[in-house]
Design an enzyme around this catalytic site. Structure first.
Site, PDB file in Angstrom:
ATOM      1  N   ALA C  45      -9.737  -7.937   0.634  1.00 48.73           N
ATOM      2  CA  ALA C  45     -10.432  -6.328   0.770  1.00 48.73           C
ATOM      3  C   ALA C  45     -11.356  -5.960  -0.337  1.00 48.73           C
ATOM      4  CB  ALA C  45      -9.117  -5.407   1.102  1.00 48.73           C
ATOM      5  N   ALA C  69       3.081  -5.774  -0.278  1.00 46.30           N
ATOM      6  CA  ALA C  69       2.438  -4.305  -0.568  1.00 46.30           C
ATOM      7  C   ALA C  69       1.607  -4.339  -2.057  1.00 46.30           C
ATOM      8  CB  ALA C  69       3.616  -3.344  -0.853  1.00 46.30           C
ATOM      9  N   GLY C  71      -1.520  -3.547  -2.073  1.00 44.48           N
ATOM     10  CA  GLY C  71      -2.124  -2.115  -2.239  1.00 44.48           C
ATOM     11  C   GLY C  71      -3.729  -2.261  -2.377  1.00 44.48           C
ATOM     12  N   CYS C 129      -4.315  -1.336   6.937  1.00 44.31           N
ATOM     13  CA  CYS C 129      -3.505  -1.760   5.840  1.00 44.31           C
ATOM     14  C   CYS C 129      -2.349  -0.820   5.810  1.00 44.31           C
ATOM     15  CB  CYS C 129      -4.284  -1.689   4.619  1.00 44.31           C
ATOM     16  SG  CYS C 129      -3.198  -2.337   3.279  1.00 44.31           S
ATOM     17  N   GLY C 264      -2.832 -16.849   7.224  1.00 46.93           N
ATOM     18  CA  GLY C 264      -2.526 -16.224   6.080  1.00 46.93           C
ATOM     19  C   GLY C 264      -1.488 -16.401   5.350  1.00 46.93           C
TER      20      GLY C 264
END
Ligand SMILES: Cc1cc2nc3c(=O)[nH]c(=O)nc-3n(C[C@H](O)[C@H](O)[C@H](O)COP(=O)(O)OP(=O)(O)OC[C@H]3O[C@@H](n4cnc5c(N)ncnc54)[C@H](O)[C@@H]3O)c2cc1C
Ligand SMILES: Cc1cc2nc3c(=O)[nH]c(=O)nc-3n(C[C@H](O)[C@H](O)[C@H](O)COP(=O)(O)OP(=O)(O)OC[C@H]3O[C@@H](n4cnc5c(N)ncnc54)[C@H](O)[C@@H]3O)c2cc1C
Ligand SMILES: Cc1cc2nc3c(=O)[nH]c(=O)nc-3n(C[C@H](O)[C@H](O)[C@H](O)COP(=O)(O)O)c2cc1C
Ligand SMILES: Cc1cc2nc3c(=O)[nH]c(=O)nc-3n(C[C@H](O)[C@H](O)[C@H](O)COP(=O)(O)O)c2cc1C
Ligand code: FES
Ligand code: FES
Lengths: 253, 304, 304, 253
Positions: C45, C69, C71, C129, C264
């Site tokens: 991202a 996570a 983030g 997300c 993934g």
């Protein structure tokens, strides 16, 4: 009565293409087992147990024999088990073939088996022969490399082998042979659904029993995963508990 | 070690009970152990009339889980009260009836029928079954409909009502608050997540019903998250479930906010799993510093 | 065996690409194999500015899956265009940029920034997300917001736009239709399911962020179901993902309606998994009677 | 350069309570390995690999030794591996302790290890001793039954053992002993986070290196799971790739 048991693998061998035979030791299971019942086998890393029929029993030795085909990830894992290892099973499970209660007029018995549906017919045939019946076996396999237990069947039955591709025995389907065998009083069959449908419709006038397969959850009758419609009612039977063996007219295939 | 838990209508000697649909009406498992050892029993779903359910195959195996599309097969509420409840009444164990339906009227009818017996101690309102064409899941994903069916059943039932939440929602807290406000005595969560498996040889969905409900250890992190989120905002008790297979899992659910737990899929792997978990639980609680189930419940949730 | 797939902006020599966030910007995996073997690469991202992300621990293992996570840690879109895109441009492989943000303005800014490069061939709009406090997931669960951000990005971007759907919704088809109507060129699905794990020794959520995104084989049945449902009602192409780890999984996604797939979590177990899947795919397709990827795509979905 | 490799288990033994030592054969890995690097080990049935430090290397024999504690389901499964079986690993991974580049004035080196943080210090200490340094080791364990490798450390280092409960060696924490040891030029440490924090704050004025642990996803630098804040910047370092070894002032514990 089903129990959760450990069974020690006494021998393990590849007896045909992708087909494993295992002899499992556990006196309680072998004492209780009757033809047509199955073991519900736990496979590490897999959520659901695998149902595998009992192919033979030696009550004196306290052993139970199973035969299975490597068909997917569970049976593949099972095939990797070696001698001295233990299987975690539920069993003996289900209602098997009627034998002791078979009426005494049934002198000649026809066994019709397809592929991995053949194992339960072995223990059944041997038991019926010991009861003094004449046993005929028509056994269908994919091809020569898949044939197993021919000699064992020959010990108690007049045995006909059929292969899909004609690479061994007769060529074609088990139903092609049914007109040629000696007259018989009753049949028992186990194999893939299309074969069962062909057999039962061809032998509609005959007294017959079939052993069915279905994907199972619990394997003990609690989850309703494995039902089959009951003939002539709106009801159902559970393959794991009421079956896997049913009278041919009892269920809708 | 004090394993007991008191919930509306239910005095549990321990917090472990089989989950609905994974235990039939107890008969089969009673051949493996004495059902009186359980905290409670949740029965298979009851509908107004007899239901045959879906075509087979009805189950499929998935990584660390399974799919089922039984389709609420059951003999109907009358037969359940007549034949199954009396069997369970012979054991020293509270009984929870799982109530299902396609319409509000059917939920009401089933709930009313259970007023005829004192051998059922609570209702579990199944507004979340993904395997039936009408009803079921819609009630479970729309807060207004969930509230309405809860209110209706609360109005007619003499038993405490636990509402079983579906995880197939964007916002589980809104659902929980809606049924709490509608008078639910407790929540049970989670039901299965809707899933599917393709069968490569036939190039079709493996289950005859196409989709099925995903259960087992695979969904445990989703169950824990939802219970934790709901516990922070809702006061009524929660019976937690989703992938529990050992006593550490039970403690994880307790810490996340569950008051008691149910075990579903794990019964298929090991029919003795419930009593085994009950036997292990005291040691597990002790290892992590607890002297009772009640002390552990909600301990992982920050007071907000 | 024809493995090629043509999608808006993307000419893929095969349908297999690494999923966003599981492959960084390709540098590390390029030490294991030639990235030109891949169908495409989806980058980690990009946000408007640099982001540090969440505290650690950021990952946890679950049955047949994992929670993360992270983030959205990333160096910011400018640095990505300056330092990472040129590295990937050295390979013969289409590049998809994953676009994230907390506000519509940030999505717009990131998308506009990617107009400066021709070495990116499509955008993947990450509206799903679960690991950031603001934005992200709301966009992914509200069809109106999803449509708005899609429209905005479509208006400013010169690249085709694929919208990445969140599975944390009651109704995936409504989400898919909303972004299709807003002009999306394609869909990627699914992102992770929100989950949690409790850490027994500390009696707290294991992840510093409390919740994380569940990925891996555990979620495959949910991904397959959602793709199947969406494929029946939406015409734009779908890049499918969620638990793929071998070529049979790829075929399962194709049958359910995916046009291409992303891998993934499986990269962590086996850094060579993508090229291995690509190598196995022809035989798998052949075994089940297909002579191309295109022939298999959607074959399990009834024409409605 | 990290590779995906198979390593054959040449020996496996329980060397202390819950602590397994394995000697793994693979020439490429042993040739490339340096002190402080780790192997990222695949465990069947588990999504994520387990990072385990390299505890020793025999470049002639082509073997690498690891030591691990049974800590959860993955290390439990790993502990069930027996000789002749193969492990699937990525490695050697990460950046280890600076050794060859260590400035020549560092004559005396202090190793401070806690529990399962001790293994990487073994290979490091042996390497430094071979380079002619004087090595002192302060090793902390839970209790007597957890002590391992004392003799091995004694072969190259003046070795002090501390146990939490005093059941062996000195009683207390490794930091209790730091005032008593000979003056040293540089320290290397590995162990649980509270120990690292105590050590680095106590030795704040000293040149030191630490090896860190964090839960990992990829283990190769691609997923951003294992970051640690960089001291004095808003940036970060990746433990799996930039570390696991960092200079004490480089990162924020
Ligand atoms: C009563 C009964 C007796 C059986 N006896 C034998 C036997 O003696 N020898 C033998 O080789 N096979 C027998 N089978 C079939 C055997 O159970 C399946 O081949 C086996 O479960 C496939 O498992 P897998 O892991 O290889 O396949 P997978 O496809 O990985 O299995 C996935 C799931 O599907 C189920 N499943 C797949 N195929 C079948 C099937 N045909 N019937 C039931 N469940 C299935 C599995 O149990 C499992 O839950 C019997 C089945 C039943 C119901
Ligand atoms: C660079 C590095 C070197 C290490 N060297 C050693 C060693 O030489 N010997 C040894 O015994 N241990 C070592 N550890 C710790 C070891 O990785 C964990 O004890 C192990 O992963 C725990 O796995 P489990 O299956 O027993 O536990 P589980 O709790 O089942 O593991 C679940 C997940 O958490 C991760 N995890 C759990 N604890 C840790 C931890 N302390 N650090 C990192 N990840 C963790 C696991 O990798 C796995 O992904 C090292 C860790 C790192 C990061
Ligand atoms: C085969 C099967 C049948 C189920 N039937 C019902 C049911 O009738 N009513 C209900 O509320 N839940 C039903 N469930 C859901 C379970 O009660 C439980 O909520 C879910 O499976 C999650 O728990 P588990 O992961 O422990 O199985 C069923 C689950 C399975 C696997
Ligand atoms: C560690 C990790 C980081 C991820 N980061 C992103 C991300 O930055 N953007 C995004 O759109 N998806 C991200 N994802 C989601 C994946 O791209 C993918 O949608 C999801 O993991 C399901 O696929 P899988 O089961 O094959 O992993 C991340 C997943 C993981 C495991
Ligand atoms: S498998 Fe559960 S009822 Fe037959
Ligand atoms: S574990 Fe993936 S970046 Fe370190």
């Amino acid at each position: 009565m089903i129990n959760k048991e450990k069974m020690c693998i006494q021998s393990r061998q590849l007896i045909a293409a992708d087909t494993i035979e295992m002899v499992l030791k556990n006196r309680r299971v072998s004492q209780a087992a009757s033809p047509g019942q199955f073991l519900h086998i736990s496979v590490p890393g897999h959520t659901l147990r695998r149902p595998i029929s009992i192919a033979d029993v030696d009550k004196d030795a306290g052993t139970t024999t199973i035969l299975f085909k490597i068909n997917g990830s569970g049976t593949e894992r099972l095939a990797a088990y070696t001698e001295e290892m233990h299987l975690d099973i539920l069993g003996p499970s289900g209602n098997g073939f009627p034998t002791a209660t078979a009426s005494m007029e049934d002198h000649t018995i026809l066994l019709i088996g397809g592929g991995i549906g053949i194992p339960p017919l072995h223990y059944l045939g041997r038991t019926l022969a010991e009861q003094g019946k004449k046993v005929i076996a028509v056994l269908g396999f994919q091809s020569k490399s898949h044939v197993f237990y021919e000699k064992k069947f020959q010990q108690f039955a007049e045995t006909f082998i059929v292969t899909d591709d004609g690479s061994y025995g007769n060529s074609g389907l088990v139903t092609d042979l049914l007109d040629d065998v000696t007259p018989f009083d009753r049949y028992y069959t186990c194999g893939p659904m299309p074969m069962l449908q062909a057999v039962t419709s061809k032998l509609a006038h005959k007294d017959g029993y079939l052993s069915l397969e279905e994907r199972m959850g619990c394997g003990i009758g609690a989850c309703f995963a494995c039902v089959i419609p009951e003939a002539g009612t709106s009801g159902y039977r559970k393959i794991c508990k009421d079956g896997p063996v049913f009278q041919a007219e009892e269920v809708v295939l | 070690m004090d394993l007991s838990v008191q919930l509306p209508g239910l005095i549990l000697k321990n917090p472990v009970m089989p989950a609905s649909g994974c235990f039939g009406f107890g008969r089969e498992y009673s051949e493996f152990y004495d059902l009186s050892r359980l905290g409670a029993v949740i029965m298979k779903a009851a509908t107004g009339g007899e239901r045959y359910g879906n075509h087979t195959p009805r189950v499929a195996e998935t990584p660390s889980g399974m799919l089922n599309a039984i389709g609420l097969q059951n003999p109907g509420v009358e037969k359940i009260i007549e034949k199954e409840v009396p069997f369970l009444a012979e054991f020293d164990v509270p009984v929870i009836a799982n109530v299902a339906g396609s319409t509000i009227e059917e939920y009401q009818k089933v709930a009313e029928a259970f007023n005829d017996t004192n051998d059922v101690h609570a209702l579990e309102l199944n507004i979340s079954c993904p395997n039936v064409k009408e009803g079921g899941l819609q009630f479970g994903t729309d807060p207004a409909m969930a509230a309405e069916v809860t209110k209706t059943v609360k109005r007619v039932s003499k038993h405490p009502v636990y509402v079983k939440l579906s995880p197939n929602v964007s916002d589980i807290v809104t659902m929980a608050k809606a049924v709490e406000a509608a008078g639910a005595d407790g929540l049970t969560m989670i039901n299965t997540l809707t899933g599917m498996q393709m069968h490569l040889p036939s190039k079709k969905p493996l289950l005859a019903n196409s989709t099925g409900g995903l259960s087992g250890p695979a969904i445990k992190p989703i169950a824990i998250r939802m219970i934790y989120e709901v516990r922070r905002q809702v006061a009524i008790p929660i019976i937690g479930m989703g992938g529990i297979s050992n006593s550490e899992d039970v403690l994880e659910f307790l810490l996340a906010g569950a008051n008691a737990v149910a075990v579903g899929t794990a019964n298929f792997q090991n029919p003795l799993v419930c009593p085994e978990i009950i036997d292990q639980l005291p040691e597990t609680l002790h290892t992590y510093g607890f002297d009772s189930v009640k002390a552990a419940s909600g301990k992982g949730v920050p007071v907000s």
